[in-house]
Structure formats: C-alpha cells, structure tokens
Scaffold this motif. Structure first.
Motif, PDB file in Angstrom:
ATOM      1  N   TRP A  58      48.551  38.746  42.768  1.00  0.00           N
ATOM      2  CA  TRP A  58      47.155  38.779  42.308  1.00  0.00           C
ATOM      3  C   TRP A  58      46.755  40.224  42.004  1.00  0.00           C
ATOM      4  O   TRP A  58      47.051  41.149  42.766  1.00  0.00           O
ATOM      5  N   THR A  59      46.066  40.412  40.895  1.00  0.00           N
ATOM      6  CA  THR A  59      45.517  41.733  40.555  1.00  0.00           C
ATOM      7  C   THR A  59      44.073  41.574  40.091  1.00  0.00           C
ATOM      8  O   THR A  59      43.733  40.581  39.432  1.00  0.00           O
ATOM      9  N   ALA A  60      43.246  42.532  40.419  1.00  0.00           N
ATOM     10  CA  ALA A  60      41.845  42.486  40.035  1.00  0.00           C
ATOM     11  C   ALA A  60      41.673  42.833  38.558  1.00  0.00           C
ATOM     12  O   ALA A  60      42.379  43.681  38.022  1.00  0.00           O
ATOM     13  N   THR A  61      40.717  42.165  37.925  1.00  0.00           N
ATOM     14  CA  THR A  61      40.404  42.459  36.518  1.00  0.00           C
ATOM     15  C   THR A  61      39.140  43.290  36.381  1.00  0.00           C
ATOM     16  O   THR A  61      38.885  43.872  35.329  1.00  0.00           O
ATOM     17  N   GLY A  62      38.326  43.319  37.448  1.00  0.00           N
ATOM     18  CA  GLY A  62      37.030  43.980  37.370  1.00  0.00           C
ATOM     19  C   GLY A  62      35.913  43.034  36.999  1.00  0.00           C
ATOM     20  O   GLY A  62      34.732  43.379  37.098  1.00  0.00           O
ATOM     21  N   ASP A  63      36.243  41.821  36.572  1.00  0.00           N
ATOM     22  CA  ASP A  63      35.258  40.766  36.308  1.00  0.00           C
ATOM     23  C   ASP A  63      35.164  39.943  37.581  1.00  0.00           C
ATOM     24  O   ASP A  63      36.096  39.213  37.937  1.00  0.00           O
ATOM     25  N   TRP A  64      34.043  40.077  38.315  1.00  0.00           N
ATOM     26  CA  TRP A  64      33.971  39.485  39.648  1.00  0.00           C
ATOM     27  C   TRP A  64      34.139  37.974  39.626  1.00  0.00           C
ATOM     28  O   TRP A  64      34.770  37.400  40.514  1.00  0.00           O
ATOM     29  N   ARG A  65      33.598  37.311  38.588  1.00  0.00           N
ATOM     30  CA  ARG A  65      33.764  35.854  38.524  1.00  0.00           C
ATOM     31  C   ARG A  65      35.209  35.476  38.272  1.00  0.00           C
ATOM     32  O   ARG A  65      35.736  34.549  38.904  1.00  0.00           O
ATOM     33  N   GLU A  66      35.865  36.167  37.349  1.00  0.00           N
ATOM     34  CA  GLU A  66      37.263  35.868  37.074  1.00  0.00           C
ATOM     35  C   GLU A  66      38.143  36.186  38.279  1.00  0.00           C
ATOM     36  O   GLU A  66      39.083  35.444  38.586  1.00  0.00           O
ATOM     37  N   ASP A  67      37.840  37.267  38.976  1.00  0.00           N
ATOM     38  CA  ASP A  67      38.636  37.624  40.147  1.00  0.00           C
ATOM     39  C   ASP A  67      38.493  36.583  41.251  1.00  0.00           C
ATOM     40  O   ASP A  67      39.486  36.191  41.875  1.00  0.00           O
ATOM     41  N   LEU A  68      37.278  36.125  41.519  1.00  0.00           N
ATOM     42  CA  LEU A  68      37.095  35.087  42.530  1.00  0.00           C
ATOM     43  C   LEU A  68      37.685  33.762  42.064  1.00  0.00           C
ATOM     44  O   LEU A  68      38.274  33.017  42.856  1.00  0.00           O
ATOM     45  N   ARG A  69      37.523  33.461  40.785  1.00  0.00           N
ATOM     46  CA  ARG A  69      38.080  32.211  40.249  1.00  0.00           C
ATOM     47  C   ARG A  69      39.596  32.168  40.445  1.00  0.00           C
ATOM     48  O   ARG A  69      40.147  31.185  40.957  1.00  0.00           O
ATOM     49  N   SER A  70      40.267  33.234  40.036  1.00  0.00           N
ATOM     50  CA  SER A  70      41.724  33.238  40.144  1.00  0.00           C
ATOM     51  C   SER A  70      42.176  33.211  41.599  1.00  0.00           C
ATOM     52  O   SER A  70      43.160  32.552  41.941  1.00  0.00           O
ATOM     53  N   MET A  71      41.431  33.878  42.464  1.00  0.00           N
ATOM     54  CA  MET A  71      41.780  33.878  43.874  1.00  0.00           C
ATOM     55  C   MET A  71      41.611  32.488  44.486  1.00  0.00           C
ATOM     56  O   MET A  71      42.476  31.997  45.225  1.00  0.00           O
ATOM     57  N   GLY A  72      40.496  31.841  44.172  1.00  0.00           N
ATOM     58  CA  GLY A  72      40.259  30.497  44.698  1.00  0.00           C
ATOM     59  C   GLY A  72      41.309  29.514  44.223  1.00  0.00           C
ATOM     60  O   GLY A  72      41.826  28.702  45.009  1.00  0.00           O
ATOM     61  N   LEU A  73      41.649  29.556  42.951  1.00  0.00           N
ATOM     62  CA  LEU A  73      42.657  28.644  42.410  1.00  0.00           C
ATOM     63  C   LEU A  73      44.029  28.920  43.008  1.00  0.00           C
ATOM     64  O   LEU A  73      44.820  27.984  43.230  1.00  0.00           O
ATOM     65  N   ARG A  74      44.325  30.178  43.296  1.00  0.00           N
ATOM     66  CA  ARG A  74      45.595  30.510  43.937  1.00  0.00           C
ATOM     67  C   ARG A  74      45.662  29.937  45.357  1.00  0.00           C
ATOM     68  O   ARG A  74      46.699  29.410  45.774  1.00  0.00           O
ATOM     69  N   ILE A  75      44.570  30.079  46.098  1.00  0.00           N
ATOM     70  CA  ILE A  75      44.526  29.528  47.459  1.00  0.00           C
ATOM     71  C   ILE A  75      44.767  28.020  47.415  1.00  0.00           C
ATOM     72  O   ILE A  75      45.602  27.479  48.152  1.00  0.00           O
ATOM     73  N   HIS A  76      44.052  27.352  46.533  1.00  0.00           N
ATOM     74  CA  HIS A  76      44.163  25.901  46.420  1.00  0.00           C
ATOM     75  C   HIS A  76      45.586  25.497  46.051  1.00  0.00           C
ATOM     76  O   HIS A  76      46.177  24.597  46.667  1.00  0.00           O
ATOM     77  N   ALA A  77      46.166  26.159  45.076  1.00  0.00           N
ATOM     78  CA  ALA A  77      47.515  25.810  44.621  1.00  0.00           C
ATOM     79  C   ALA A  77      48.562  26.074  45.700  1.00  0.00           C
ATOM     80  O   ALA A  77      49.500  25.280  45.870  1.00  0.00           O
TER      81      ALA A  77
END
Length: 240
Positions: free
Chosen positions: A86-105
């Motif tokens: 995981w790497t941050a993009t600086g877009d807080w919504r995209e960063d949380l979105r990708s993190m949440g989807l990673r946790i779920h997967a």
C-alpha cells in the motif's frame, strides 16, 4: 496451550526442526494460518502445531505463552498482509478506500482465520502502524482530532465487521453456502406482489446485489459522510 511465561532470553531455538527449518515466530504464525485454513479453531493447539512444524510442542512456549497470544499474532499478521504494497496518494478518500478494500480482501483470503481474529485488538506492530497511518491520513487532510478519531473508529469497525461477516459466509461448508444463496430465488423470488410488493418490484436487482458483498458501497457511504462532516478536508496531492 496453557499459561506459561518463558524468559525472553530463552525464547530462541536455533536447532532445526524435523523438517529442517529453524523455528521462529514467523514460521509458527505462517504454519498456524495454514492449519486454521484447514481445521479452523481446532488448529490452535500445541499438538497440531508441533506435529506440523516437526518440533516438540513445548518449544512453542518460547514464542507464545498461550493460544490467545498466538491468535493475536495471527490477527496482527492479517492486518500486516492487508497493508503490503500500500502507498499513499495524498487523496484522503482514495487512500482510505484502498486501505479498506485491502483489509476486506485480505480477510476474505483467510476466512477461517478472519472469523477467529477480526474482532480482536492486538496492540502488535502491524496494528499500531495501521492505526497511525489512518489517523495520519485524516489529520493531514485537516480533520480535527475529535472528528478524525470518530471517522477512524467508524471506518475500521465497518471494514472489520464486513470482513468478519463475509468471511464467515465463505467459511461455511459449500453445501450450506449454496443453500443460503438459493434462498433468494427459492423464497424471495416467489413472494407475491400482493403480500410483499416492494420485494416483488425490486427482486431482480435485489437478488443480483445480494450475491456479492455490501462493503464497497457501504465504504463509499462512509467516505461521503466523512466528507460532508468536514467539507474543508483537503487532498495533499492537490496542494501546490
């Protein structure tokens, strides 16, 4: 495992196991995850782990004082695997979105372990790093501390709750899982518009939507709500 604390200096075992591997916390956790996938909670015993590792079961006490300590390590390992790459993009919504989807997967990739561990708080390195990372995303975006904490709480609990629920469904025996899926067509698809007009009107959409997880859309709702609560939130990627 029963409660038994071993001094820190006595924890390392340098002699290889019968399989030729040197016993380590990482090897034990990886083996436990594999056994849990096959046998569920019953795998978390010194007898099963010792046999799988080719080691004397008592050697495991050098690394984990009981099965609960091992379970916390499994939970932390899942958190860590979800963050790999995981790497941050600086877009807080995209960063949380990708993190949440990673946790779920990640939890769905290990459903038996997820059922056992999704609700635990470990205090271990992967978990503390993830908490720090999520709060950092929110605070850097300008969320006040009180709101950042509340959004963090809702975000994490939502991700883990959906992960646990969806993992529990995947962990069902295949026959039970298929039977549950058929209920939508065998029961809901045959309900009369006279008695259940709203189900009858939406059934094709309902059956299609219920065949997958509700998490991605629920996550979008949470992110939209967070943005509405703090419309001044900024994306660091957009800053000059």
């Amino acid at each position: 495992m029963s409660e038994r604390v071993v001094p820190e200096g006595s924890r390392r075992r340098r002699r290889p196991t019968k399989q030729g591997a040197v016993l380590s916390e990482r090897l034990i956790v990886d083996t436990a995850l594999r056994l849990v996938a096959l046998h569920g909670a019953e795998a978390l015993s010194v007898r099963r782990l010792g046999a799988a590792l080719g080691a004397d079961p008592s050697a495991l006490y050098r690394y984990f004082r009981n099965t609960d300590a091992l379970l916390l390590a499994l939970a932390d390992e899942l958190v860590g695997r979800a963050q790999e790459g995981w790497t941050a993009t600086g877009d807080w919504r995209e960063d949380l979105r990708s993190m949440g989807l990673r946790i779920h997967a990640c939890y769905l990739a290990h459903p038996q372990a997820a059922v056992l561990a999704a609700y635990r708080t470990t205090g271990r390195p992967h978990e503390t790093r993830t908490v720090e990372r999520i709060l950092g995303i929110l605070r850097t975006a300008g969320f006040p501390d009180r709101l950042a904490v509340r959004v963090y709480h809702a975000f994490v609990d939502q991700a883990l709750a959906f992960a646990a629920q969806d993992a529990a469904a995947l962990a069902l025996p295949a026959a039970a899982r298929e039977a549950d899926e058929q209920v939508w067509h065998a029961v809901y698809g045959r309900l009369s518009p006279d008695t259940h007009p709203h189900i009858a009107a939406t059934f094709p959409l309902l059956a299609a939507d219920m065949s997958g997880s509700g998490y991605p859309f629920a996550l979008e709702l949470t992110l939209a709500a967070a943005a509405a609560l703090h419309p001044e939130a900024v994306d660091t990627a957009a800053r000059p």
